[in-house]
Design a protein around this motif. Structure first.
Motif: not given
Length: 200
Positions: A149-156
């Protein structure tokens, strides 16, 4: 005597009247100048602290609050989410939050928060300013079996854990920012100030 014909009461009246008119003129001239120096209502609103009721945030949920034109996330972490944080330290760039500009002193801990349960973060990736996606699920196919779990940045492709700490080997160089905030009471936070004294 040269002054014997002077009406002293009239002289006092004229001096007082001139002083009042002069003072009023000074105030009239100074008011627009001073008003132009104070921030507009829009500017005050943009930087003003924001209150948010935590009763609106369910367990495991993230909500978005706007502060200073930025998205701020408030996350109600479950005990399971909190428990997994310590197991990630060897996979993170800055597990101890040593970059002091990324959080206030009271958030320089494993949880990066005042209370373990609630996390408050600025929702902007520290790489190039994208907004990462909240991914609280465990072991999704696209993020791998070791994702808890957490955050994923779709940009890079940058990844952050459930304390906003950045993983190694991703483009982002630092943890997500923790803004100043405090608990007004058990169910309300104020984003934008470190404590109630700053509001005075």
């Amino acid at each position: 005597m040269a002054n014997s014909g002077v009406d002293k009461s009239r002289r006092r009246f004229l001096i007082a009247a001139t002083s009042v008119v002069g003072g009023a003129g000074t105030v009239a001239l100074a008011t627009p100048f001073l008003t132009s120096m104070s921030p507009s209502a829009r500017a005050l609103a943009a930087g003003a602290p924001v209150e948010y009721g935590l009763g609106k945030v369910e367990a495991g949920q993230q909500v978005r609050v706007k502060w200073r034109g930025k998205p701020v996330w408030v996350v109600n972490r479950t005990p399971e989410m909190v428990k997994g944080l310590a197991s990630l330290n060897d996979r993170l760039k800055d597990p101890d939050s040593n970059i002091l500009t990324q959080q206030p002193e009271y958030a320089k801990n494993l949880y990066r928060s005042r209370k373990e349960q609630y996390l408050v973060l600025v929702g902007i990736c520290t790489h190039l300013g994208c907004s990462p996606s909240y991914r609280p699920e465990v072991a999704p196919a696209d993020l791998g079996a070791d994702w808890i779990g957490g955050w994923y940045c779709p940009c890079h492709g940058s990844r952050f854990d459930l304390a906003g700490r950045v993983y190694k080997n991703v483009p982002a160089g630092s943890n997500l920012e923790v803004p100043p905030y405090y608990f007004k009471d058990d169910s309300t936070i104020v984003i934008g100030l470190n404590d109630a004294k700053e509001a005075v």
